[in-house]
Enzyme design. Structure first.
Site, PDB file in Angstrom:
ATOM      1  N   SER A  22      73.162   7.137  -0.285  1.00 49.68           N
ATOM      2  CA  SER A  22      71.875   7.433   0.268  1.00 49.68           C
ATOM      3  C   SER A  22      71.091   7.616  -0.825  1.00 49.68           C
ATOM      4  O   SER A  22      71.153   7.738  -1.929  1.00 49.68           O
ATOM      5  CB  SER A  22      72.022   8.958   0.844  1.00 49.68           C
ATOM      6  OG  SER A  22      71.271   8.990   1.784  1.00 49.68           O
ATOM      7  N   PRO A  23      69.686   7.166  -0.421  1.00 52.06           N
ATOM      8  CA  PRO A  23      68.590   6.972  -1.317  1.00 52.06           C
ATOM      9  C   PRO A  23      68.320   8.819  -2.059  1.00 52.06           C
ATOM     10  O   PRO A  23      68.136   9.622  -1.268  1.00 52.06           O
ATOM     11  CB  PRO A  23      67.289   6.648  -0.657  1.00 52.06           C
ATOM     12  CG  PRO A  23      67.430   6.929   0.770  1.00 52.06           C
ATOM     13  CD  PRO A  23      69.215   6.968   0.801  1.00 52.06           C
ATOM     14  N   CYS A  25      66.004  10.587  -4.874  1.00 52.78           N
ATOM     15  CA  CYS A  25      65.127  10.448  -6.302  1.00 52.78           C
ATOM     16  C   CYS A  25      65.934  11.176  -7.361  1.00 52.78           C
ATOM     17  O   CYS A  25      66.417  12.016  -7.327  1.00 52.78           O
ATOM     18  CB  CYS A  25      63.886  11.655  -6.065  1.00 52.78           C
ATOM     19  SG  CYS A  25      62.751  10.398  -4.838  1.00 52.78           S
ATOM     20  N   ALA A  62      63.465   6.596  -3.136  1.00 53.27           N
ATOM     21  CA  ALA A  62      62.190   6.437  -2.694  1.00 53.27           C
ATOM     22  C   ALA A  62      61.583   5.854  -3.971  1.00 53.27           C
ATOM     23  O   ALA A  62      61.471   6.312  -5.123  1.00 53.27           O
ATOM     24  CB  ALA A  62      61.620   7.730  -2.384  1.00 53.27           C
ATOM     25  N   GLN A 104      64.579   1.863  -1.076  1.00 49.43           N
ATOM     26  CA  GLN A 104      63.808   2.513  -0.174  1.00 49.43           C
ATOM     27  C   GLN A 104      62.523   2.471  -0.774  1.00 49.43           C
ATOM     28  O   GLN A 104      61.917   2.841  -1.843  1.00 49.43           O
ATOM     29  CB  GLN A 104      64.178   4.013  -0.047  1.00 49.43           C
ATOM     30  CG  GLN A 104      63.446   4.740   0.830  1.00 49.43           C
ATOM     31  CD  GLN A 104      64.111   6.126   1.071  1.00 49.43           C
ATOM     32  OE1 GLN A 104      63.795   6.732  -0.125  1.00 49.43           O
ATOM     33  NE2 GLN A 104      64.366   6.511   2.208  1.00 49.43           N
ATOM     34  N   TYR A 185      56.912  12.727   4.603  1.00 50.89           N
ATOM     35  CA  TYR A 185      56.167  12.153   3.707  1.00 50.89           C
ATOM     36  C   TYR A 185      55.123  11.365   4.664  1.00 50.89           C
ATOM     37  O   TYR A 185      55.109  11.526   5.862  1.00 50.89           O
ATOM     38  CB  TYR A 185      56.960  10.870   2.792  1.00 50.89           C
ATOM     39  CG  TYR A 185      57.812  11.827   1.857  1.00 50.89           C
ATOM     40  CD1 TYR A 185      57.408  12.816   0.938  1.00 50.89           C
ATOM     41  CD2 TYR A 185      59.268  11.821   1.954  1.00 50.89           C
ATOM     42  CE1 TYR A 185      58.096  13.379   0.168  1.00 50.89           C
ATOM     43  CE2 TYR A 185      59.965  12.733   1.221  1.00 50.89           C
ATOM     44  CZ  TYR A 185      59.338  13.686  -0.048  1.00 50.89           C
ATOM     45  OH  TYR A 185      60.202  14.378  -0.544  1.00 50.89           O
ATOM     46  N   ARG A 233      64.380   4.613   7.635  1.00 50.37           N
ATOM     47  CA  ARG A 233      64.731   6.045   7.811  1.00 50.37           C
ATOM     48  C   ARG A 233      63.831   6.963   8.400  1.00 50.37           C
ATOM     49  O   ARG A 233      62.677   6.943   8.017  1.00 50.37           O
ATOM     50  CB  ARG A 233      64.912   6.540   6.215  1.00 50.37           C
ATOM     51  CG  ARG A 233      65.377   8.083   6.388  1.00 50.37           C
ATOM     52  CD  ARG A 233      65.899   8.544   5.181  1.00 50.37           C
ATOM     53  NE  ARG A 233      67.477   8.334   4.841  1.00 50.37           N
ATOM     54  CZ  ARG A 233      68.083   8.963   4.004  1.00 50.37           C
ATOM     55  NH1 ARG A 233      67.849   9.962   3.409  1.00 50.37           N
ATOM     56  NH2 ARG A 233      69.632   8.801   3.848  1.00 50.37           N
ATOM     57  N   GLY A 332      74.959  11.553   0.312  1.00 54.51           N
ATOM     58  CA  GLY A 332      74.201  11.913  -0.829  1.00 54.51           C
ATOM     59  C   GLY A 332      74.854  12.634  -1.923  1.00 54.51           C
ATOM     60  O   GLY A 332      75.247  12.211  -2.973  1.00 54.51           O
ATOM     61  N   ARG A 333      74.812  13.869  -1.724  1.00 56.97           N
ATOM     62  CA  ARG A 333      75.280  14.835  -3.031  1.00 56.97           C
ATOM     63  C   ARG A 333      76.867  14.620  -3.267  1.00 56.97           C
ATOM     64  O   ARG A 333      76.861  14.874  -4.646  1.00 56.97           O
ATOM     65  CB  ARG A 333      75.059  16.217  -2.690  1.00 56.97           C
ATOM     66  CG  ARG A 333      73.408  16.241  -2.616  1.00 56.97           C
ATOM     67  CD  ARG A 333      73.372  17.738  -1.831  1.00 56.97           C
ATOM     68  NE  ARG A 333      73.410  17.637  -0.534  1.00 56.97           N
ATOM     69  CZ  ARG A 333      73.141  18.665   0.473  1.00 56.97           C
ATOM     70  NH1 ARG A 333      72.819  19.897   0.201  1.00 56.97           N
ATOM     71  NH2 ARG A 333      73.584  18.607   1.775  1.00 56.97           N
TER      72      ARG A 333
HETATM   73  C1  LIG Z   1      68.541  15.069  -5.404  1.00 56.21           C
HETATM   74  C2  LIG Z   1      68.056  14.519  -4.059  1.00 56.21           C
HETATM   75  C3  LIG Z   1      67.145  13.555  -4.070  1.00 56.21           C
HETATM   76  C4  LIG Z   1      66.864  12.949  -2.689  1.00 56.21           C
HETATM   77  N1  LIG Z   1      65.742  12.083  -2.636  1.00 56.21           N
HETATM   78  C5  LIG Z   1      65.751  11.239  -1.554  1.00 56.21           C
HETATM   79  C6  LIG Z   1      64.854  10.016  -1.556  1.00 56.21           C
HETATM   80  O1  LIG Z   1      64.489   9.531  -2.558  1.00 56.21           O
HETATM   81  N2  LIG Z   1      64.778   9.413  -0.210  1.00 56.21           N
HETATM   82  C7  LIG Z   1      65.212   9.987   0.759  1.00 56.21           C
HETATM   83  O2  LIG Z   1      65.174   9.429   2.092  1.00 56.21           O
HETATM   84  N3  LIG Z   1      66.213  11.022   0.947  1.00 56.21           N
HETATM   85  C8  LIG Z   1      66.410  11.553  -0.361  1.00 56.21           C
HETATM   86  N4  LIG Z   1      67.148  12.877  -0.374  1.00 56.21           N
HETATM   87  C9  LIG Z   1      67.947  13.053   0.860  1.00 56.21           C
HETATM   88  C10 LIG Z   1      69.368  12.489   0.668  1.00 56.21           C
HETATM   89  O3  LIG Z   1      69.217  11.106   0.735  1.00 56.21           O
HETATM   90  C11 LIG Z   1      70.301  12.833   2.029  1.00 56.21           C
HETATM   91  O4  LIG Z   1      69.755  12.389   3.039  1.00 56.21           O
HETATM   92  C12 LIG Z   1      70.721  14.390   1.848  1.00 56.21           C
HETATM   93  O5  LIG Z   1      70.976  14.635   0.506  1.00 56.21           O
HETATM   94  C13 LIG Z   1      71.663  14.606   3.023  1.00 56.21           C
HETATM   95  O6  LIG Z   1      72.888  14.218   2.699  1.00 56.21           O
HETATM   96  P1  LIG Z   1      74.028  14.992   1.817  1.00 56.21           P
HETATM   97  O7  LIG Z   1      74.533  16.151   2.503  1.00 56.21           O
HETATM   98  O8  LIG Z   1      75.003  13.738   1.865  1.00 56.21           O
HETATM   99  O9  LIG Z   1      73.487  15.095   0.306  1.00 56.21           O
HETATM  100  C14 LIG Z   1      67.725  13.396  -1.621  1.00 56.21           C
HETATM  101  C15 LIG Z   1      68.536  14.333  -1.535  1.00 56.21           C
HETATM  102  C16 LIG Z   1      68.764  14.733  -2.993  1.00 56.21           C
HETATM  103  C17 LIG Z   1      69.862  15.980  -2.912  1.00 56.21           C
END
Ligand SMILES: Cc1cc2nc3c(=O)[nH]c(=O)nc-3n(C[C@H](O)[C@H](O)[C@H](O)COP(=O)(O)O)c2cc1C
Length: 363
Positions: A22-23, A25, A62, A104, A185, A233, A332-333
């Protein structure tokens, strides 16, 4: 074959499995000087490790389509041609590790110009290197300064910036472009009536609030090859009750489902179903808080949908696909904790992981 490790072909691109990064930052680019907005050694190691760990697709964080669209001064960018070569190196490293490189493209709107989250994430004032923000209306994100309401010229400039950034992403070697219209955003702030109070053709009805997103998709599609996929997204809800105290409507699953249908007609091949971020809200503390909406969105729109959010267990991820609640999984995490989550999941599910030759003969 285990669903999680079954390839997915979208247009001319085959993604080798359905566990995707997942994207996220990392706020780790140079903030000034020649390297501003450019991936560096950190990004290469960070994304390269997840690609080598077996994910099918790596979605780069992003990335600003304009400098003022960054969340922080440390975000990646693709608003000048000078930023392309460093992205080329990153896209190549991901592809060499066997994953599909995606990026992204984003504009942070009224949530731009903040400090990095590990330093508090607060808005940065102009005197400290911050910049004024833009949004559909001069409605501030709680705790942030009021943005300027965008003129028609501002809107068309941003749409063009998305196309220009997509052209650079193509030159850099990315196979997938994702338009970021979630998390409060810029594009999400047009979609939601809580942040969009415009009275022109970009505000009011659902069709009008969705207009800029569809224009961005058209603009991206005009430069992005017909053989390569475009993702969108979105947040499937603002998590604000219909009867919010000020009586104003928010962005809901029904709205998101309608948008998903239109987005398909405007060239989006997959909807990446996230939620929230527009305003501070009470988000259910359950494992399926977001994946349920992804499934409903998929059923309601017929779109190809990726689920994301609190997915940590390989069996659970696979079950979401078996149940046709989603077509792919963004992690993501879990991937921040374990870069090799995908290969470890393959082992747990009795499926074939994807080890690079340097490891395959030894493990
Ligand atoms: C450190 C961090 C940075 C993130 N940056 C972005 C981002 O750049 N673009 C985006 O769409 N979502 C971003 N997210 C959301 C994640 O892509 C993801 O949708 C969210 O963490 C839920 O998934 P998870 O429970 O597997 O972590 C970010 C999440 C985290 C934890």
């Amino acid at each position: 074959m285990t669903e999680l490790f079954r390839p997915l072909t979208l247009r001319g691109t085959t993604i080798p499995n359905r566990v995707w990064m997942s994207p996220m930052c990392t706020y780790s680019a140079e903030s000034d000087g020649l390297g501003v907005g450019q991936p560096n050694d950190f990004h290469l190691t960070h994304y390269g490790a997840r690609a080598a760990g077996g994910v099918g697709l790596v979605m780069i964080e992003a990335t600003g389509v304009v400098a003022e669209g960054r969340i922080s001064a440390f975000d990646l960018g693709l608003w000048t041609n000078e930023q392309v070569p460093a992205h080329q190196r990153l896209a190549r490293a991901i592809a060499e590790a066997g994953a599909v490189p995606g990026i992204q493209l984003a504009h942070a709107g009224r949530k731009a110009s903040t400090e990095r989250p590990w330093l508090g994430g607060k808005p940065v004032a102009a005197a400290d290197g911050g910049w004024p923000t833009l949004a559909p209306s001069a409605v501030p994100f709680p705790g942030s300064p009021a943005p300027s309401a965008m003129t028609r010229a501002d809107i068309s400039a941003v749409v063009t910036a998305w196309a220009d950034a997509a052209r650079r992403a193509l030159e850099a070697g990315y196979e997938v472009v994702e338009v970021h219209a979630a998390h409060g955003y810029l594009l999400h702030s047009f979609l939601s009536p809580l942040s969009n109070t415009r009275t022109d053709e970009y505000g009011g009805t659902l069709e009008n609030r969705s207009r800029i997103v569809l224009e961005v998709l058209d603009a991206v599609r005009s430069v992005w090859p017909a053989g390569k996929p475009v993702f969108l997204r979105i947040s499937t809800t603002d998590w604000v009750a219909e009867d919010a105290e000020d009586g104003r409507d928010s962005w809901t699953l029904a709205d998101a489902t309608a948008l998903a249908g239109w987005a398909r007609e405007h060239g989006a091949d997959l909807i990446d179903a996230s939620s929230g971020g527009l305003v501070p809200a009470r988000i259910p503390n359950t494992a399926d808080y977001q994946t349920t909406n992804a499934a409903l969105l998929k059923a309601g729109s017929g779109a190809v949908v990726a689920a994301v959010g609190r997915i940590t267990d390989p069996m659970h991820a696979n079950e979401l696909l078996v149940a046709e609640s989603a077509d792919a999984i963004f992690l993501g995490r879990a991937l921040l904790r374990d870069a090799s989550w995908a290969n470890n999941a393959a082992t747990a599910l009795g499926a074939q992981g994807r080890y690079m030759p340097q490891y395959a003969y030894a493990v």
